[in-house]
Design an enzyme around this catalytic site. Structure first.
Site, PDB file in Angstrom:
ATOM      1  N   ASP A  60      99.974 139.730  -8.953  1.00  0.00           N
ATOM      2  CA  ASP A  60     100.701 138.451  -8.856  1.00  0.00           C
ATOM      3  C   ASP A  60     101.498 138.250 -10.135  1.00  0.00           C
ATOM      4  OD1 ASP A  60     101.498 135.800  -8.415  1.00  0.00           O
ATOM      5  OD2 ASP A  60      99.571 134.968  -9.096  1.00  0.00           O
ATOM      6  N   SER A  99      95.680 128.950  -7.516  1.00  0.00           N
ATOM      7  CA  SER A  99      97.007 128.539  -7.925  1.00  0.00           C
ATOM      8  C   SER A  99      96.967 127.189  -8.655  1.00  0.00           C
ATOM      9  CB  SER A  99      97.906 128.508  -6.682  1.00  0.00           C
ATOM     10  OG  SER A  99      99.249 128.462  -7.045  1.00  0.00           O
ATOM     11  N   TYR A 100      97.720 126.174  -8.162  1.00  0.00           N
ATOM     12  CA  TYR A 100      97.704 124.883  -8.845  1.00  0.00           C
ATOM     13  C   TYR A 100      96.335 124.207  -8.726  1.00  0.00           C
ATOM     14  CZ  TYR A 100      99.492 120.742 -11.114  1.00  0.00           C
ATOM     15  OH  TYR A 100      99.685 119.731 -12.031  1.00  0.00           O
ATOM     16  N   HIS A 114      98.810 136.986  -5.351  1.00  0.00           N
ATOM     17  CA  HIS A 114      98.481 135.599  -5.675  1.00  0.00           C
ATOM     18  C   HIS A 114      97.353 135.045  -4.798  1.00  0.00           C
ATOM     19  CE1 HIS A 114      99.386 131.683  -7.379  1.00  0.00           C
ATOM     20  NE2 HIS A 114      99.526 131.151  -6.187  1.00  0.00           N
ATOM     21  N   GLY A 116      98.902 124.452  -4.322  1.00  0.00           N
ATOM     22  CA  GLY A 116      99.754 123.314  -4.648  1.00  0.00           C
ATOM     23  C   GLY A 116     100.713 123.531  -5.788  1.00  0.00           C
TER      24      GLY A 116
END
Length: 384
Positions: free
Chosen positions: A306, A101-102, A358, A5
């Protein structure tokens, strides 16, 4: 549970490219079995969150312009309580949350919501044991410094630009700063080159490079600070296959998805949500401290190729928890090769995954699977 996200789909990424039982063929028309699917070790629930992501929908269109950390966590808590009520056979089982990630925000925030909910109820049925996050957005200030340091130390930017960003950017502020934006934009547009920023040593997707959409994705936009950039998932081309597949009427019918006939196409990430994100916790470190003292099992891992949420960002952030080292830094192994490096702290384990971008399980599926299995087993990563 999965998550990406803000505004990206855990079905499109987590399930379809990384850890789900099936992955999508290059044609975008069929599936194949994933040898390293994480559901070989646990029951996995992929949550499209917040509302408006993927096939998750709302009858109130203004909801899409009112997304943020707090509401996402609250909605996810209500979803989990209702889901457990609907499928009572899963109550009281060991429950872990995972994301990348988010989801470095989503996962600890939901863990805190569940922990608080459990404390307030005499017979709680969500047996939260811990969480696992990868290439996780953690602290705006330390993440930003760590990201620029990664760019410089991996020869993506010049000494001059590195110095310029550090002198012009105030990473503690969310206000717009034109000299800072200029310095970062110069790096991205003139020095990075056409690389995949989510995996700096692998080829970038050359298909349909001319489309404005791909260019938009390649240049990670700046929103207020360097850190509020788009955290899109990895896309050499895999994302394209998912978009093709999930827009097929027969696929939607088979999945019992999109029964309400939403007016937009299924996309891996939602621009509307990203643009209208209301609240974002500046630092997750206080939440980590709280959940560590609550005794949760917490692992943070990092694919080391990443450049979007890089390993240096995570290390700078975690360093400021000032945790006691239980097992000092050592290389961990998978199939006779160094799979990464790890350090075990009192209350948290940090691990890198060597040669992963990532989306760690997309690039190093076997290493990621081994990491997940070790996490669930409550062991330390293998030293040989």
């Amino acid at each position: 549970m999965g998550g990406a996200g803000p505004g990206c789909s855990s079905i499109g990424y987590g399930a379809s490219e990384e850890i789900g039982p099936f992955q999508i063929n290059k044609t975008g028309s069929s599936l194949y079995l994933n040898k390293y699917s994480w559901n070989k070790e646990a029951n996995i629930l992929f949550l499209e969150s917040p509302v408006g992501v993927g096939f998750s929908y709302t009858n109130v269109s203004s909801d899409l312009k009112d997304s943020g950390d707090e509401r996402t966590a609250q909605d996810a808590l209500i979803f989990m309580i209702k889901w457990m009520s609907r499928f009572p056979q899963y109550r009281y089982r060991d429950f872990y949350i995972s994301g990348e990630s988010y989801a470095g925000h989503y996962v600890p925030q939901l863990a805190k919501k569940i922990h608080d909910y459990n404390k307030a109820h005499s017979k709680p049925f969500i047996n939260l044991k811990g969480f696992l996050v990868g290439n996780a957005v953690t602290d705006n200030y330390y993440d930003s410094i760590g990201t620029v340091t990664y760019w410089w130390s991996h020869s993506m930017i010049s000494d001059r630009t590195y110095k310029s960003i550090l002198s012009h950017c105030n990473f503690t502020s969310t206000n717009n700063n034109p000299p800072c934006d200029d310095a970062v934009n110069y790096a991205m547009n003139n020095e990075f080159g056409n690389i995949d920023q989510y995996s700096i040593y692998t080829p970038s997707c050359t298909r349909a490079v001319s489309t404005s959409n791909n260019t938009k994705r390649r240049h990670i936009r700046l929103k207020k600070t360097l850190f509020r950039r788009r955290v899109y998932g990895y896309d050499p081309c895999t994302e394209n296959y998912a978009e093709k597949y999930y827009n097929k009427p027969e696929v939607q019918k088979a999945m019992h998805a999109n029964l309400t006939r939403i007016i937009y196409r299924w996309t891996a990430c939602s621009d509307v949500l990203i643009k209208n994100w209301k609240d974002s916790q500046f630092s997750m470190l206080p939440t980590y401290k709280e959940l560590i003292s609550a005794g949760l099992k917490i692992w943070v891992f990092s694919g080391d190729t990443d450049s979007v949420v890089p390993v240096t960002a995570t290390r700078f952030s975690l360093n400021h928890l000032n945790l006691t080292v239980n097992t000092p830094w050592y290389p961990w192994y998978s199939s006779g090769q160094v799979a990464g490096w790890t350090e075990v702290y009192k209350g948290l384990t940090f691990a890198t995954v060597r040669g992963a971008g990532h989306e760690v399980p997309l690039f190093q599926p076997k290493r990621a699977f081994s990491l997940f299995r070790t996490f669930l087993a409550g062991k330390e990563l293998p030293k040989s």
